[in-house]
Motif scaffolding. Structure first.
Motif, PDB file in Angstrom:
ATOM      1  N   THR A  59       0.849  -1.185   0.000  1.00 44.03           N
ATOM      2  CA  THR A  59       0.000   0.000   0.000  1.00 44.03           C
ATOM      3  C   THR A  59       0.889   1.240   0.000  1.00 44.03           C
ATOM      4  O   THR A  59       2.021   1.205   0.515  1.00 44.03           O
ATOM      5  CB  THR A  59      -0.947   0.043   1.211  1.00 44.03           C
ATOM      6  OG1 THR A  59      -0.169  -0.096   2.406  1.00 44.03           O
ATOM      7  CG2 THR A  59      -1.987  -1.055   1.144  1.00 44.03           C
ATOM      8  N   TYR A  60       0.351   2.329  -0.547  1.00 37.94           N
ATOM      9  CA  TYR A  60       1.130   3.555  -0.734  1.00 37.94           C
ATOM     10  C   TYR A  60       0.312   4.781  -0.351  1.00 37.94           C
ATOM     11  O   TYR A  60      -0.909   4.824  -0.548  1.00 37.94           O
ATOM     12  CB  TYR A  60       1.549   3.700  -2.198  1.00 37.94           C
ATOM     13  CG  TYR A  60       2.421   2.586  -2.714  1.00 37.94           C
ATOM     14  CD1 TYR A  60       1.858   1.459  -3.311  1.00 37.94           C
ATOM     15  CD2 TYR A  60       3.810   2.657  -2.601  1.00 37.94           C
ATOM     16  CE1 TYR A  60       2.664   0.432  -3.780  1.00 37.94           C
ATOM     17  CE2 TYR A  60       4.617   1.636  -3.083  1.00 37.94           C
ATOM     18  CZ  TYR A  60       4.038   0.521  -3.668  1.00 37.94           C
ATOM     19  OH  TYR A  60       4.832  -0.490  -4.140  1.00 37.94           O
ATOM     20  N   ASP A  62      -1.087   8.319  -1.199  1.00 38.51           N
ATOM     21  CA  ASP A  62      -1.584   8.770  -2.503  1.00 38.51           C
ATOM     22  C   ASP A  62      -0.553   9.596  -3.270  1.00 38.51           C
ATOM     23  O   ASP A  62      -0.456   9.506  -4.495  1.00 38.51           O
ATOM     24  CB  ASP A  62      -2.862   9.592  -2.326  1.00 38.51           C
ATOM     25  CG  ASP A  62      -4.071   8.730  -2.013  1.00 38.51           C
ATOM     26  OD1 ASP A  62      -5.106   9.294  -1.609  1.00 38.51           O
ATOM     27  OD2 ASP A  62      -3.973   7.489  -2.160  1.00 38.51           O
ATOM     28  N   LYS A  65       1.909   7.216  -5.131  1.00 41.34           N
ATOM     29  CA  LYS A  65       1.418   6.133  -5.986  1.00 41.34           C
ATOM     30  C   LYS A  65       1.828   6.352  -7.426  1.00 41.34           C
ATOM     31  O   LYS A  65       1.715   7.451  -7.954  1.00 41.34           O
ATOM     32  CB  LYS A  65      -0.112   6.040  -5.894  1.00 41.34           C
ATOM     33  CG  LYS A  65      -0.621   5.364  -4.642  1.00 41.34           C
ATOM     34  CD  LYS A  65      -2.145   5.293  -4.648  1.00 41.34           C
ATOM     35  CE  LYS A  65      -2.674   4.652  -3.392  1.00 41.34           C
ATOM     36  NZ  LYS A  65      -4.157   4.656  -3.343  1.00 41.34           N
TER      37      LYS A  65
END
Length: 119
Positions: A59-60, A62, A65
């Motif tokens: 997961t990153y 925003d 990303k």
């Protein structure tokens, strides 16, 4: 005890790339979550990315990303943060962190590595 040692930070021009490394030692990391955080001058430390030790559940934040990638090499006990298309606002001290999967907060931290992105 758990030890995390980061490296790879340096001065880079906007648009450039860097790869940060985090060598982990001191325990079996198979049930750990590994993360990258950063802290810019005058700001609070913020989460950037995380993944399970086996590379699952990436997961990153925003803002990174599509530009940053977290990945690992288990046989080298190393986690990386590949950073592309760097922007001046990515300038910060970057920290590697680790936590057991069953705990909600990161418990182990590296010393940090400085990333500076110039205009």
């Amino acid at each position: 005890q758990v030890q995390l040692v980061e490296s790879g930070g340096e001065l880079v021009q906007a648009g450039g790339s860097l790869r940060l490394s985090c060598v982990a030692s001191g325990t079996y990391f198979g049930n750990y979550v590994m993360g990258w955080f950063r802290q810019a001058p005058g700001k609070e430390r913020e989460w950037v990315a995380q993944m399970a030790w086996n590379g699952a559940f990436k997961t990153y934040q925003d803002s990174v990303k599509g530009r940053f990638t977290i990945f690992g090499e288990n046989d080298k006990n190393t986690v990386y943060l590949q950073m592309n298309s760097l922007k001046p606002e990515d300038t910060a001290v970057y920290y590697c962190a680790a936590r057991p999967q069953y705990t909600p907060t990161f418990q182990n931290w590296g010393q940090g590595t400085q990333v500076t992105v110039s205009d």
